[in-house]
Enzyme design. Structure first.
Site, PDB file in Angstrom:
ATOM      1  N   ASP A  25       0.791  -1.246   0.000  1.00 58.26           N
ATOM      2  CA  ASP A  25       0.000   0.000   0.000  1.00 58.26           C
ATOM      3  C   ASP A  25       0.820   1.291   0.000  1.00 58.26           C
ATOM      4  O   ASP A  25       0.429   2.272   0.652  1.00 58.26           O
ATOM      5  CB  ASP A  25      -0.952   0.003   1.198  1.00 58.26           C
ATOM      6  CG  ASP A  25      -1.844  -1.219   1.275  1.00 58.26           C
ATOM      7  OD1 ASP A  25      -1.867  -1.999   0.313  1.00 58.26           O
ATOM      8  OD2 ASP A  25      -2.508  -1.404   2.308  1.00 58.26           O
ATOM      9  N   LYS A  90      -7.226  -4.221  -2.840  1.00 63.78           N
ATOM     10  CA  LYS A  90      -7.909  -4.867  -1.719  1.00 63.78           C
ATOM     11  C   LYS A  90      -8.697  -3.851  -0.916  1.00 63.78           C
ATOM     12  O   LYS A  90      -8.458  -2.645  -1.008  1.00 63.78           O
ATOM     13  CB  LYS A  90      -6.897  -5.577  -0.810  1.00 63.78           C
ATOM     14  CG  LYS A  90      -5.890  -4.630  -0.151  1.00 63.78           C
ATOM     15  CD  LYS A  90      -4.834  -5.391   0.639  1.00 63.78           C
ATOM     16  CE  LYS A  90      -3.804  -4.453   1.265  1.00 63.78           C
ATOM     17  NZ  LYS A  90      -4.351  -3.581   2.311  1.00 63.78           N
ATOM     18  N   CYS A 124      -1.895  -2.107   8.236  1.00 63.19           N
ATOM     19  CA  CYS A 124      -1.821  -3.105   7.165  1.00 63.19           C
ATOM     20  C   CYS A 124      -0.588  -3.997   7.262  1.00 63.19           C
ATOM     21  O   CYS A 124      -0.670  -5.207   7.024  1.00 63.19           O
ATOM     22  CB  CYS A 124      -1.889  -2.419   5.808  1.00 63.19           C
ATOM     23  SG  CYS A 124      -3.436  -1.520   5.543  1.00 63.19           S
TER      24      CYS A 124
END
Length: 210
Positions: A25, A90, A124
């Site tokens: 990310d 996602k 994350c």
């Protein structure tokens, strides 16, 4: 052989043919919002370059890409000529969504060591780490290629990750582990890569926020 495999796992050895690089990310939207993001981008990019030299596949995710944008341009450009890279979008915080897990189990079942870079360490990255550990993977979090919104959240998350049984490493250490030997055919390229990497100041070595 079983004893050797067990010992290798306990010691946290990094071997190219059993490793995969995860990039979590690192998106355009987080510029200016993440502690020492330039250091994270630089470190992640060095890891990507090493992965290309040493034939380590790369898995990249974006979080809600339609709203939060794509992977930062510096990393995206470096990935263009990567021989084995897959990008997944996602919604779940963890990278280990069903599509990623299926990619790992189907295409690289022998790769049980994950090198983990990206953001945010306390969300994350942490949740990816826990999911991977739960599935039996060795996880190596590259400390100078991960960060959070604040220095505190980053430090707290790295400690939490360590408590859970993952390995905390650095860009330079991880790459030299993967190369393993000055006789490696790619060692000259690796050495040059590390020298270039070290020309850029590691923001985590200072108290300054970039």
């Amino acid at each position: 052989m079983a004893a050797l495999s067990s010992a290798t796992k306990r010691l946290g050895r990094l071997i190219p043919h059993s490793s995969v690089l995860f990039v979590c990310d690192v998106q355009e939207v987080f510029r200016g919002l993440t502690f020492q993001l330039p250091t994270v981008i630089h470190g992640t990019n060095t890891m990507v370059s090493a992965a290309k030299l040493l034939n380590v596949p790369v898995v990249v995710t974006t979080q809600y890409g339609s709203r939060l944008g794509s992977t930062v341009s510096e990393i995206s450009k470096n990935l263009e000529d990567a021989p084995d890279v897959k990008v997944f979008d996602k919604m779940k915080f963890s990278m280990l969504v069903p599509e990623v897990e299926r990619h790992l189990t189907t295409n690289m079942p022998q790769r049980k060591s994950v090198l983990l870079c990206g953001i945010e360490t306390h969300v994350c990255v942490l949740q990816t780490c826990l999911d991977l550990l739960d599935k039996g993977y060795d996880v190596h979090v590259v400390s100078d290629a991960v960060s959070s919104s604040t220095s505190y959240n980053r430090s707290m998350a790295l400690e939490r990750i360590r408590q859970s049984g993952a390995y905390i490493t650095s860009v330079e250490s991880a790459i030299f582990q993967l190369a393993n030997d000055a006789g490696n055919p790619e060692f000259k390229s690796i050495s040059k890569l590390i020298k270039e990497h070290l020309k850029v100041q590691n923001g985590f070595d200072t108290g300054a926020r970039i």
